[in-house]
Scaffold this motif. Structure first.
Motif, PDB file in Angstrom:
ATOM      1  N   ALA A  14      -5.725  15.267   3.668  1.00  0.00           N
ATOM      2  CA  ALA A  14      -6.650  14.539   4.550  1.00  0.00           C
ATOM      3  C   ALA A  14      -5.894  13.484   5.354  1.00  0.00           C
ATOM      4  O   ALA A  14      -6.087  12.269   5.179  1.00  0.00           O
ATOM      5  CB  ALA A  14      -7.771  13.912   3.731  1.00  0.00           C
ATOM      6  N   LEU A  15      -5.073  13.928   6.273  1.00  0.00           N
ATOM      7  CA  LEU A  15      -4.208  13.019   7.031  1.00  0.00           C
ATOM      8  C   LEU A  15      -4.983  12.091   7.956  1.00  0.00           C
ATOM      9  O   LEU A  15      -4.444  11.085   8.426  1.00  0.00           O
ATOM     10  CB  LEU A  15      -3.195  13.835   7.828  1.00  0.00           C
ATOM     11  CG  LEU A  15      -2.217  14.670   6.979  1.00  0.00           C
ATOM     12  CD1 LEU A  15      -1.349  15.547   7.861  1.00  0.00           C
ATOM     13  CD2 LEU A  15      -1.360  13.761   6.115  1.00  0.00           C
ATOM     14  N   ALA A  16      -6.240  12.418   8.236  1.00  0.00           N
ATOM     15  CA  ALA A  16      -7.053  11.526   9.072  1.00  0.00           C
ATOM     16  C   ALA A  16      -7.388  10.224   8.346  1.00  0.00           C
ATOM     17  O   ALA A  16      -7.744   9.232   8.991  1.00  0.00           O
ATOM     18  CB  ALA A  16      -8.340  12.234   9.492  1.00  0.00           C
ATOM     19  N   TYR A  17      -7.265  10.203   7.023  1.00  0.00           N
ATOM     20  CA  TYR A  17      -7.601   9.005   6.243  1.00  0.00           C
ATOM     21  C   TYR A  17      -6.692   7.828   6.603  1.00  0.00           C
ATOM     22  O   TYR A  17      -7.193   6.754   6.998  1.00  0.00           O
ATOM     23  CB  TYR A  17      -7.561   9.363   4.756  1.00  0.00           C
ATOM     24  CG  TYR A  17      -7.705   8.248   3.764  1.00  0.00           C
ATOM     25  CD1 TYR A  17      -8.414   7.083   4.041  1.00  0.00           C
ATOM     26  CD2 TYR A  17      -7.153   8.377   2.476  1.00  0.00           C
ATOM     27  CE1 TYR A  17      -8.549   6.078   3.089  1.00  0.00           C
ATOM     28  CE2 TYR A  17      -7.289   7.377   1.529  1.00  0.00           C
ATOM     29  CZ  TYR A  17      -7.970   6.231   1.834  1.00  0.00           C
ATOM     30  OH  TYR A  17      -8.098   5.244   0.886  1.00  0.00           O
ATOM     31  N   LEU A  41       0.838  -1.197   0.000  1.00  0.00           N
ATOM     32  CA  LEU A  41       0.000   0.000   0.000  1.00  0.00           C
ATOM     33  C   LEU A  41       0.878   1.253   0.000  1.00  0.00           C
ATOM     34  O   LEU A  41       1.785   1.377   0.812  1.00  0.00           O
ATOM     35  CB  LEU A  41      -0.914   0.029   1.227  1.00  0.00           C
ATOM     36  CG  LEU A  41      -2.126  -0.898   1.233  1.00  0.00           C
ATOM     37  CD1 LEU A  41      -2.924  -0.685   2.521  1.00  0.00           C
ATOM     38  CD2 LEU A  41      -3.012  -0.670   0.023  1.00  0.00           C
ATOM     39  N   PRO A  42       0.598   2.203  -0.874  1.00  0.00           N
ATOM     40  CA  PRO A  42       1.372   3.438  -0.909  1.00  0.00           C
ATOM     41  C   PRO A  42       0.886   4.415   0.161  1.00  0.00           C
ATOM     42  O   PRO A  42      -0.059   4.125   0.911  1.00  0.00           O
ATOM     43  CB  PRO A  42       1.061   3.984  -2.302  1.00  0.00           C
ATOM     44  CG  PRO A  42      -0.362   3.554  -2.524  1.00  0.00           C
ATOM     45  CD  PRO A  42      -0.471   2.188  -1.881  1.00  0.00           C
ATOM     46  N   LYS A  43       1.529   5.549   0.230  1.00  0.00           N
ATOM     47  CA  LYS A  43       0.993   6.660   1.018  1.00  0.00           C
ATOM     48  C   LYS A  43      -0.336   7.055   0.382  1.00  0.00           C
ATOM     49  O   LYS A  43      -0.427   7.246  -0.832  1.00  0.00           O
ATOM     50  CB  LYS A  43       1.965   7.829   1.019  1.00  0.00           C
ATOM     51  CG  LYS A  43       1.576   8.981   1.934  1.00  0.00           C
ATOM     52  CD  LYS A  43       2.709  10.010   1.988  1.00  0.00           C
ATOM     53  CE  LYS A  43       2.364  11.150   2.970  1.00  0.00           C
ATOM     54  NZ  LYS A  43       1.298  12.028   2.478  1.00  0.00           N
ATOM     55  N   LEU A  44      -1.384   7.164   1.174  1.00  0.00           N
ATOM     56  CA  LEU A  44      -2.743   7.309   0.649  1.00  0.00           C
ATOM     57  C   LEU A  44      -3.140   8.759   0.386  1.00  0.00           C
ATOM     58  O   LEU A  44      -4.148   9.006  -0.278  1.00  0.00           O
ATOM     59  CB  LEU A  44      -3.740   6.677   1.626  1.00  0.00           C
ATOM     60  CG  LEU A  44      -3.551   5.176   1.898  1.00  0.00           C
ATOM     61  CD1 LEU A  44      -4.497   4.712   2.990  1.00  0.00           C
ATOM     62  CD2 LEU A  44      -3.765   4.372   0.627  1.00  0.00           C
ATOM     63  N   THR A  45      -2.393   9.701   0.917  1.00  0.00           N
ATOM     64  CA  THR A  45      -2.776  11.109   0.790  1.00  0.00           C
ATOM     65  C   THR A  45      -1.596  11.933   0.278  1.00  0.00           C
ATOM     66  O   THR A  45      -0.430  11.525   0.367  1.00  0.00           O
ATOM     67  CB  THR A  45      -3.215  11.689   2.142  1.00  0.00           C
ATOM     68  OG1 THR A  45      -2.080  11.727   3.035  1.00  0.00           O
ATOM     69  CG2 THR A  45      -4.322  10.857   2.770  1.00  0.00           C
ATOM     70  N   PHE A  46      -1.921  13.102  -0.245  1.00  0.00           N
ATOM     71  CA  PHE A  46      -0.945  14.073  -0.710  1.00  0.00           C
ATOM     72  C   PHE A  46      -1.667  15.412  -0.717  1.00  0.00           C
ATOM     73  O   PHE A  46      -2.914  15.455  -0.637  1.00  0.00           O
ATOM     74  CB  PHE A  46      -0.435  13.708  -2.105  1.00  0.00           C
ATOM     75  CG  PHE A  46      -1.503  13.222  -3.030  1.00  0.00           C
ATOM     76  CD1 PHE A  46      -2.250  14.098  -3.801  1.00  0.00           C
ATOM     77  CD2 PHE A  46      -1.805  11.860  -3.099  1.00  0.00           C
ATOM     78  CE1 PHE A  46      -3.260  13.652  -4.628  1.00  0.00           C
ATOM     79  CE2 PHE A  46      -2.822  11.398  -3.921  1.00  0.00           C
ATOM     80  CZ  PHE A  46      -3.555  12.302  -4.690  1.00  0.00           C
ATOM     81  N   ALA A 106     -13.797   9.370   2.448  1.00  0.00           N
ATOM     82  CA  ALA A 106     -14.868  10.370   2.468  1.00  0.00           C
ATOM     83  C   ALA A 106     -15.022  10.994   3.848  1.00  0.00           C
ATOM     84  O   ALA A 106     -15.166  12.219   3.978  1.00  0.00           O
ATOM     85  CB  ALA A 106     -16.181   9.722   2.022  1.00  0.00           C
ATOM     86  N   ASP A 107     -15.004  10.175   4.883  1.00  0.00           N
ATOM     87  CA  ASP A 107     -15.105  10.710   6.246  1.00  0.00           C
ATOM     88  C   ASP A 107     -13.984  11.712   6.521  1.00  0.00           C
ATOM     89  O   ASP A 107     -14.202  12.771   7.138  1.00  0.00           O
ATOM     90  CB  ASP A 107     -15.033   9.568   7.256  1.00  0.00           C
ATOM     91  CG  ASP A 107     -16.275   8.677   7.243  1.00  0.00           C
ATOM     92  OD1 ASP A 107     -17.277   9.076   6.633  1.00  0.00           O
ATOM     93  OD2 ASP A 107     -16.215   7.581   7.837  1.00  0.00           O
ATOM     94  N   SER A 108     -12.792  11.388   6.059  1.00  0.00           N
ATOM     95  CA  SER A 108     -11.630  12.236   6.330  1.00  0.00           C
ATOM     96  C   SER A 108     -11.646  13.499   5.482  1.00  0.00           C
ATOM     97  O   SER A 108     -11.314  14.592   5.975  1.00  0.00           O
ATOM     98  CB  SER A 108     -10.348  11.431   6.070  1.00  0.00           C
ATOM     99  OG  SER A 108     -10.355  10.233   6.806  1.00  0.00           O
ATOM    100  N   VAL A 109     -12.027  13.378   4.216  1.00  0.00           N
ATOM    101  CA  VAL A 109     -12.112  14.553   3.335  1.00  0.00           C
ATOM    102  C   VAL A 109     -13.194  15.511   3.832  1.00  0.00           C
ATOM    103  O   VAL A 109     -12.996  16.732   3.875  1.00  0.00           O
ATOM    104  CB  VAL A 109     -12.382  14.114   1.883  1.00  0.00           C
ATOM    105  CG1 VAL A 109     -12.815  15.304   1.017  1.00  0.00           C
ATOM    106  CG2 VAL A 109     -11.144  13.456   1.288  1.00  0.00           C
ATOM    107  N   PHE A 110     -14.334  14.951   4.239  1.00  0.00           N
ATOM    108  CA  PHE A 110     -15.415  15.795   4.741  1.00  0.00           C
ATOM    109  C   PHE A 110     -14.973  16.536   6.000  1.00  0.00           C
ATOM    110  O   PHE A 110     -15.235  17.730   6.162  1.00  0.00           O
ATOM    111  CB  PHE A 110     -16.658  14.948   5.028  1.00  0.00           C
ATOM    112  CG  PHE A 110     -17.856  15.753   5.438  1.00  0.00           C
ATOM    113  CD1 PHE A 110     -18.630  16.409   4.486  1.00  0.00           C
ATOM    114  CD2 PHE A 110     -18.216  15.874   6.777  1.00  0.00           C
ATOM    115  CE1 PHE A 110     -19.726  17.160   4.855  1.00  0.00           C
ATOM    116  CE2 PHE A 110     -19.311  16.629   7.157  1.00  0.00           C
ATOM    117  CZ  PHE A 110     -20.071  17.273   6.189  1.00  0.00           C
ATOM    118  N   GLU A 111     -14.295  15.826   6.877  1.00  0.00           N
ATOM    119  CA  GLU A 111     -13.790  16.444   8.105  1.00  0.00           C
ATOM    120  C   GLU A 111     -12.819  17.579   7.774  1.00  0.00           C
ATOM    121  O   GLU A 111     -12.860  18.648   8.388  1.00  0.00           O
ATOM    122  CB  GLU A 111     -13.102  15.366   8.944  1.00  0.00           C
ATOM    123  CG  GLU A 111     -12.554  15.836  10.274  1.00  0.00           C
ATOM    124  CD  GLU A 111     -11.893  14.699  11.018  1.00  0.00           C
ATOM    125  OE1 GLU A 111     -10.653  14.578  10.934  1.00  0.00           O
ATOM    126  OE2 GLU A 111     -12.617  13.907  11.657  1.00  0.00           O
TER     127      GLU A 111
END
Length: 539
Positions: A357-360, A304-309, A341-346
């Motif tokens: 969206a580091l919460a993702y 799995l890569p880093k999921l956010t940028f 989605a939860d993290s982007v919305f937050e």
């Protein structure tokens, strides 16, 4: 056009992300604009999977899915796991990960069409037939959105009378849900070095046919998986056979793209597999309805890569959330979409600012998705020891350690690095197709309803036009002729002593195998005009 969120890709993960975002907005009374781009002619047109779906994430996303008419019509009733030799079959105990009680055999394309309807009812703007061709960036390097490709560009690169300019779609957050080996996502991997802390990703190619069989050969809800013949013990792969409703059966074959023999043809291995006595009995008097192929991610947790940028996230097969031992990726892809989605919305509704969206990834670490992938992580890489070694190891990992062995097997090589020179192997003599049970590539592509405008620049691009003959043909006997399941690549003029590579881009079913397996990484798969490619009706 400006949106709060742009989603690239109309598969299970992209649609789940869009739906959850609009659900959250409705629950909190927020205004949130969400746009989804799909390169296929309609939602579901490019979707291909086995598929047996585990409804776990669907229950989380749309608890009343049965009342809303989700097309989960065939409950899984019977599992069978076979080891094939050339003439015999031996029934083995079904591994725990492959038990399908409570699951459903579905057309994933039809399931995505239904998800698309749910998304539109919530206010998601869906634009099928628009291929995202370029990532846009802000001056600070963060993702600004995407641009769709121009329409009506001729083969010569000049505008035709049908020319229409592409559009820029700007977003506060862009969700990349392109599926396996996304053409934009791979540029993000390079720009943000997203794979730096992960193992190399590894892939397989899945080839599938849909058949209508006689009632006497049909057993609704039956699921058959096989390992062994026709592949040798050193090559990863296996088959699936799923009995849908209405006397329909899907049959498919998966070959790991880390295979070594340049003469191996996944398409021909699939056709040969169907001739086994334990398999061909289902297809006597049957009619083939459709055909398709696609690559799938097999690396699992350690790849799995880093999921956010800054400005965006990766979800679904784009990131690699498939659970390979389960042979399932829909519920995991959807769950990644919910977590994102939860993290982007937050992020978008908080006062803290920021554009990542580091919460993702933090949510992923605490989720059942992480636990599921963790328990499955060692099965696929154990096949470095061949089929027998892997089966022995997998039994120990599963039954003794319950997936929690105190070690993690690593993926050390990229698939294109595994191919060996042709002079180390002998050509494989595949039988000619009979047109009844076994088929050639072109007749197969025909029933995939694949179509591209012929007057457009080829979307399969060579970084160096000399490499296919000087290296691929000379060293590997042009393996692109064999790993492509659609007859896109042909060596012409060989008999005359003037070989050249011909690219039949109009045949491309968008499987991305060439982008993955080309030994020199000289082939770059890019998006054609929006709406081009296969049009799978029921796959």
């Amino acid at each position: 056009m400006e949106y709060d969120v742009v989603v690239v890709g109309g598969g299970p993960s992209g649609l789940s992300t869009a739906i959850r975002l609009k659900q959250l907005a409705a629950q909190t009374g927020q205004e949130l604009s969400v746009c989804l781009l799909e390169k296929g002619s309609e939602i579901g047109a490019h979707i291909l999977s086995g598929a047996v779906i585990e409804p776990r994430t669907l229950e989380e996303l749309i608890p009343d899915w049965k009342e809303k008419g989700a097309p989960l019509n065939t409950a899984a009733k019977k599992d069978q796991f076979l080891l094939l030799t050339e003439t015999e079959s031996v029934q083995l105990p079904t591994p725990p990960q492959m038990h399908n009680e409570g699951n459903y055999i579905v057309s994933l394309g039809n399931f995505c069409r239904w998800l698309g309807q749910q998304a539109e009812e919530l206010g998601v703007e869906i634009y099928p037939g628009f291929a995202a061709a370029e990532v846009l960036y802000h001056a600070d390097g963060s993702v600004k959105g995407v641009a769709t490709g121009d329409m009506g560009i001729g083969k010569d690169g000049e505008k035709t009378d049908a020319w229409q300019p592409g559009m820029e779609l700007w977003a506060k957050q862009t969700v990349f849900a392109e599926g396996c080996r996304g053409s934009l996502s791979k540029t993000l991997f390079q720009r943000f070095d997203l794979q730096r802390d992960a193992d190399a990703q590894t892939y397989g190619i899945g080839i599938k046919e849909l058949w209508e069989v006689p009632a006497a050969a049909h057993e609704e809800g039956k699921i058959v998986h096989t390992v062994g013949w026709p592949l040798d013990a050193s090559t990863y792969g296996g088959s699936f056979l799923y009995h849908l409703e209405n006397n329909q059966v899907v049959v498919g074959y998966v070959v790991g793209l880390d295979y070594k023999n340049p003469y191996l043809s996944p398409f021909e291995e699939f056709q040969r597999f169907k001739t086994h006595p334990a398999i061909r009995k289902y297809f006597d008097g049957a009619r083939r309805i459709s055909y398709g192929a696609r690559a799938l991610v097999e690396g699992g947790l350690q790849s799995l890569p880093k999921l956010t940028f800054p400005g965006g996230v990766l979800v679904g097969d784009t990131a690699g959330f498939l659970n390979m031992p389960k042979i399932k990726g829909t519920h995991t892809a959807m769950k990644s979409g919910l977590l994102a989605a939860d993290s982007v919305f937050e992020l978008l509704t908080s006062d803290e600012g920021g554009n990542e969206a580091l919460a993702y990834p933090a949510r992923f670490e605490k989720s059942w998705l992480k636990d599921e992938l963790y328990r499955a992580r060692n099965i696929r890489p154990s096949f470095r020891w061949g089929m027998w070694g892997a089966m022995l190891y997998s039994a120990i990992d599963t039954y003794i350690f319950a997936g929690k062995a105190p070690w993690t097997l690593r993926h050390k090589h990229r698939d294109h690095e595994c191919l060996r020179p042709a002079d180390e192997y002998s050509p494989i003599a595949y039988p000619k197709p009979d047109g009844k049970l076994t088929f050639d590539r072109l007749s197969s592509v025909f029933i995939s309803n694949t179509n591209h405008s012929e007057d457009q620049p080829p979307h399969l691009k060579l970084k160096n036009a000399d490499v296919p003959i000087q290296i691929n043909l000379a060293k590997y006997d042009a393996p692109e002729q064999r790993y492509c399941p659609a007859g896109v690549y042909e060596i012409m003029g060989r008999e005359e002593g003037k070989p050249r590579l011909q690219i039949n881009a109009q045949n491309c079913v968008h499987c991305k195998t060439c982008d993955i397996k080309d030994p020199t990484q000289n082939i770059n798969w890019t998006v054609p005009e929006g709406g081009g490619g296969p049009n799978y009706p029921n796959m």
